[in-house]
Scaffold this motif. Structure first.
Motif, PDB file in Angstrom:
ATOM      1  N   TYR A  21       1.042  -1.240  -0.227  1.00 23.14           N
ATOM      2  CA  TYR A  21       0.161  -0.473  -0.226  1.00 23.14           C
ATOM      3  C   TYR A  21       0.732   1.188  -0.049  1.00 23.14           C
ATOM      4  O   TYR A  21       0.459   1.624  -1.439  1.00 23.14           O
ATOM      5  CB  TYR A  21      -0.903  -0.255   1.133  1.00 23.14           C
ATOM      6  N   SER A  22       1.724   1.671   1.094  1.00 22.33           N
ATOM      7  CA  SER A  22       2.761   2.422   0.858  1.00 22.33           C
ATOM      8  C   SER A  22       3.663   1.845  -0.339  1.00 22.33           C
ATOM      9  O   SER A  22       4.358   3.264  -0.207  1.00 22.33           O
ATOM     10  CB  SER A  22       3.351   3.305   2.570  1.00 22.33           C
ATOM     11  N   LYS A  23       4.309   1.129  -0.366  1.00 23.45           N
ATOM     12  CA  LYS A  23       5.388   0.612  -1.206  1.00 23.45           C
ATOM     13  C   LYS A  23       6.774   1.869  -0.521  1.00 23.45           C
ATOM     14  O   LYS A  23       8.178   1.444  -0.544  1.00 23.45           O
ATOM     15  CB  LYS A  23       5.127   1.769  -2.268  1.00 23.45           C
ATOM     16  N   PHE A  24       6.677   1.523   0.632  1.00 18.68           N
ATOM     17  CA  PHE A  24       7.377   2.013   1.776  1.00 18.68           C
ATOM     18  C   PHE A  24       8.158   0.656   2.783  1.00 18.68           C
ATOM     19  O   PHE A  24       7.064   0.557   3.482  1.00 18.68           O
ATOM     20  CB  PHE A  24       7.298   3.523   2.629  1.00 18.68           C
ATOM     21  N   ARG A  25       9.505   0.329   2.127  1.00 19.26           N
ATOM     22  CA  ARG A  25       9.980  -0.700   3.176  1.00 19.26           C
ATOM     23  C   ARG A  25      10.968   0.312   4.780  1.00 19.26           C
ATOM     24  O   ARG A  25      11.167   0.751   4.282  1.00 19.26           O
ATOM     25  CB  ARG A  25      11.090  -1.535   2.211  1.00 19.26           C
ATOM     26  N   ALA A  41       9.822  -6.268  10.216  1.00 22.87           N
ATOM     27  CA  ALA A  41       9.706  -6.130   8.773  1.00 22.87           C
ATOM     28  C   ALA A  41       8.109  -5.531   8.748  1.00 22.87           C
ATOM     29  O   ALA A  41       7.550  -5.843   9.838  1.00 22.87           O
ATOM     30  CB  ALA A  41       9.380  -6.481   7.658  1.00 22.87           C
ATOM     31  N   ASN A  42       7.674  -4.043   8.182  1.00 24.73           N
ATOM     32  CA  ASN A  42       6.771  -3.292   8.464  1.00 24.73           C
ATOM     33  C   ASN A  42       6.178  -4.159   7.511  1.00 24.73           C
ATOM     34  O   ASN A  42       5.896  -5.115   6.401  1.00 24.73           O
ATOM     35  CB  ASN A  42       6.832  -2.318   8.006  1.00 24.73           C
ATOM     36  N   ILE A  43       4.622  -4.695   8.452  1.00 23.45           N
ATOM     37  CA  ILE A  43       3.710  -5.796   6.953  1.00 23.45           C
ATOM     38  C   ILE A  43       2.611  -4.717   7.655  1.00 23.45           C
ATOM     39  O   ILE A  43       1.979  -4.661   8.645  1.00 23.45           O
ATOM     40  CB  ILE A  43       3.512  -7.207   8.408  1.00 23.45           C
ATOM     41  N   GLU A  44       2.126  -4.251   6.206  1.00 19.17           N
ATOM     42  CA  GLU A  44       0.892  -3.531   6.020  1.00 19.17           C
ATOM     43  C   GLU A  44      -0.461  -4.323   5.772  1.00 19.17           C
ATOM     44  O   GLU A  44      -0.743  -5.483   6.007  1.00 19.17           O
ATOM     45  CB  GLU A  44       1.110  -3.174   5.078  1.00 19.17           C
ATOM     46  N   ASN A  45      -1.288  -3.819   5.825  1.00 15.36           N
ATOM     47  CA  ASN A  45      -3.030  -4.370   6.251  1.00 15.36           C
ATOM     48  C   ASN A  45      -3.387  -3.695   4.633  1.00 15.36           C
ATOM     49  O   ASN A  45      -3.473  -2.088   4.618  1.00 15.36           O
ATOM     50  CB  ASN A  45      -2.974  -4.714   7.391  1.00 15.36           C
ATOM     51  N   ALA A  50      -4.172  -1.783  10.944  1.00 15.53           N
ATOM     52  CA  ALA A  50      -3.968  -3.127  11.425  1.00 15.53           C
ATOM     53  C   ALA A  50      -2.417  -3.295  10.974  1.00 15.53           C
ATOM     54  O   ALA A  50      -2.325  -4.202  10.981  1.00 15.53           O
ATOM     55  CB  ALA A  50      -4.938  -4.149  10.479  1.00 15.53           C
ATOM     56  N   THR A  51      -1.980  -2.884  10.238  1.00 13.79           N
ATOM     57  CA  THR A  51      -0.297  -2.548  10.027  1.00 13.79           C
ATOM     58  C   THR A  51       0.795  -2.227  11.140  1.00 13.79           C
ATOM     59  O   THR A  51       0.608  -1.322  12.351  1.00 13.79           O
ATOM     60  CB  THR A  51       0.089  -1.011   8.731  1.00 13.79           C
ATOM     61  N   ASN A  52       1.965  -3.034  10.684  1.00 13.13           N
ATOM     62  CA  ASN A  52       2.062  -3.299  11.809  1.00 13.13           C
ATOM     63  C   ASN A  52       3.998  -2.919  11.707  1.00 13.13           C
ATOM     64  O   ASN A  52       4.432  -3.188  10.119  1.00 13.13           O
ATOM     65  CB  ASN A  52       2.853  -4.679  12.507  1.00 13.13           C
ATOM     66  N   CYS A  53       4.380  -1.791  12.486  1.00 17.73           N
ATOM     67  CA  CYS A  53       6.004  -1.783  11.599  1.00 17.73           C
ATOM     68  C   CYS A  53       7.236  -2.567  12.048  1.00 17.73           C
ATOM     69  O   CYS A  53       7.078  -3.600  12.758  1.00 17.73           O
ATOM     70  CB  CYS A  53       5.875   0.035  13.230  1.00 17.73           C
ATOM     71  N   ALA A  54       7.909  -2.417  11.184  1.00 24.33           N
ATOM     72  CA  ALA A  54       9.099  -2.786  11.663  1.00 24.33           C
ATOM     73  C   ALA A  54       9.559  -3.158  13.129  1.00 24.33           C
ATOM     74  O   ALA A  54       9.799  -4.258  13.750  1.00 24.33           O
ATOM     75  CB  ALA A  54      10.733  -2.525  10.879  1.00 24.33           C
ATOM     76  N   GLU A  55      10.190  -1.952  13.905  1.00 24.12           N
ATOM     77  CA  GLU A  55      10.646  -2.347  15.138  1.00 24.12           C
ATOM     78  C   GLU A  55       9.503  -2.758  15.671  1.00 24.12           C
ATOM     79  O   GLU A  55       9.961  -3.632  16.718  1.00 24.12           O
ATOM     80  CB  GLU A  55      11.044  -1.009  15.385  1.00 24.12           C
ATOM     81  N   ARG A  56       8.195  -2.890  15.594  1.00 21.72           N
ATOM     82  CA  ARG A  56       7.120  -3.959  16.829  1.00 21.72           C
ATOM     83  C   ARG A  56       7.244  -5.301  16.411  1.00 21.72           C
ATOM     84  O   ARG A  56       7.234  -6.165  16.892  1.00 21.72           O
ATOM     85  CB  ARG A  56       5.884  -3.188  16.636  1.00 21.72           C
ATOM     86  N   ILE A  85      16.050   7.275   9.487  1.00 23.27           N
ATOM     87  CA  ILE A  85      14.871   7.088   9.821  1.00 23.27           C
ATOM     88  C   ILE A  85      14.228   6.824  11.584  1.00 23.27           C
ATOM     89  O   ILE A  85      14.606   6.227  11.706  1.00 23.27           O
ATOM     90  CB  ILE A  85      13.896   5.793   9.117  1.00 23.27           C
ATOM     91  N   ALA A  86      13.789   7.291  11.635  1.00 18.14           N
ATOM     92  CA  ALA A  86      13.347   7.553  13.339  1.00 18.14           C
ATOM     93  C   ALA A  86      12.118   6.476  13.045  1.00 18.14           C
ATOM     94  O   ALA A  86      10.839   6.601  12.567  1.00 18.14           O
ATOM     95  CB  ALA A  86      13.316   8.817  13.581  1.00 18.14           C
ATOM     96  N   PRO A  87      11.807   5.799  14.093  1.00 15.66           N
ATOM     97  CA  PRO A  87      11.258   5.248  14.589  1.00 15.66           C
ATOM     98  C   PRO A  87       9.428   6.033  14.924  1.00 15.66           C
ATOM     99  O   PRO A  87       9.587   6.772  15.524  1.00 15.66           O
ATOM    100  CB  PRO A  87      11.100   4.035  16.056  1.00 15.66           C
ATOM    101  N   CYS A  88       8.371   5.427  14.611  1.00 21.68           N
ATOM    102  CA  CYS A  88       7.005   6.357  15.065  1.00 21.68           C
ATOM    103  C   CYS A  88       6.736   6.001  16.480  1.00 21.68           C
ATOM    104  O   CYS A  88       7.528   5.584  17.100  1.00 21.68           O
ATOM    105  CB  CYS A  88       5.902   6.046  14.048  1.00 21.68           C
ATOM    106  N   CYS A  89       5.818   6.979  16.371  1.00 18.89           N
ATOM    107  CA  CYS A  89       5.199   7.309  18.103  1.00 18.89           C
ATOM    108  C   CYS A  89       4.399   6.187  18.858  1.00 18.89           C
ATOM    109  O   CYS A  89       5.326   6.464  20.002  1.00 18.89           O
ATOM    110  CB  CYS A  89       4.722   8.792  17.877  1.00 18.89           C
TER     111      CYS A  89
HETATM  112  N1  THU Z   1       6.696   2.442   9.292  1.00 15.99           N
HETATM  113  C1  THU Z   1       7.230   1.288   9.905  1.00 15.99           C
HETATM  114  O1  THU Z   1       7.919   0.227   9.783  1.00 15.99           O
HETATM  115  N2  THU Z   1       8.396   2.188  11.760  1.00 15.99           N
HETATM  116  C2  THU Z   1       8.164   3.062  11.067  1.00 15.99           C
HETATM  117  O2  THU Z   1       8.696   3.749  12.396  1.00 15.99           O
HETATM  118  C3  THU Z   1       7.758   3.911  10.592  1.00 15.99           C
HETATM  119  C4  THU Z   1       6.465   3.490   9.791  1.00 15.99           C
HETATM  120  C5  THU Z   1       5.704   1.679   8.270  1.00 15.99           C
HETATM  121  C6  THU Z   1       4.677   1.961   8.481  1.00 15.99           C
HETATM  122  C7  THU Z   1       3.678   1.574   7.174  1.00 15.99           C
HETATM  123  O3  THU Z   1       4.393   0.296   6.452  1.00 15.99           O
HETATM  124  C8  THU Z   1       4.869   2.615   6.355  1.00 15.99           C
HETATM  125  O4  THU Z   1       6.339   2.046   6.604  1.00 15.99           O
HETATM  126  C9  THU Z   1       4.313   3.874   6.082  1.00 15.99           C
HETATM  127  O5  THU Z   1       4.069   4.052   7.376  1.00 15.99           O
END
Ligand code: THU
Length: 132
Positions: A21-25, A41-45, A50-56, A85-89
């Protein structure tokens, strides 16, 4: 400390993202006390929330394998961004739950190979961490 090994692992995790969806890895690598590195890895939905970020993904995977917060040594995160890149909040709040304020977080970008080492305390000062 040299975190090149951990960064290389985070870059490897980029191969495992599900991000149609975001095409952002985003890739993450969690270093454990016994030397194990757990990838995330980020796992989107299609329902975006319902997306899970890579860090989590990395943290939840390690916990699911039986590791404890006391095993967590450092976390590297990478993406193809201008600056490291920095982790989301939301991820920062999860980091607060399981990491010490002194735990190193290695921010990296594949675009320029630039890296920045910060601590969780730098990323999440004055965090919500107690009901008291
Ligand atoms: N994303 C991460 O995996 N980690 C972050 O700290 C920022 C955002 C992912 C979530 C989503 O799949 C994509 O980046 C765009 O937001």
């Amino acid at each position: 400390m040299d975190y090149q090994h951990l960064i290389t692992a985070a870059v490897k995790a980029l191969e495992h993202t599900y991000s149609p969806y975001s095409k952002f890895r985003v890739g993450a690598a969690l270093l454990l006390k016994d030397g194990t590195i757990v990838l995330g890895a980020n796992i989107e939905n299609i329902s975006f929330g319902a997306t899970n970020c890579a860090e989590r993904s990395a943290i939840f995977s390690a916990l699911s394998q039986g590791y404890k917060a006391s095993d967590f040594v450092a976390l590297a995160v990478t993406g193809d961004t201008e600056e490291p890149i920095a982790p989301c909040c939301i991820c920062r709040q999860v980091l607060v739950e399981f990491f010490k304020p002194t735990t190193p977080i290695i921010l990296h970008t594949t675009k320029t190979n630039k890296q920045k080492v910060v601590t969780l305390g730098d990323l999440a000062p004055y965090s919500f961490s107690s009901f008291e």
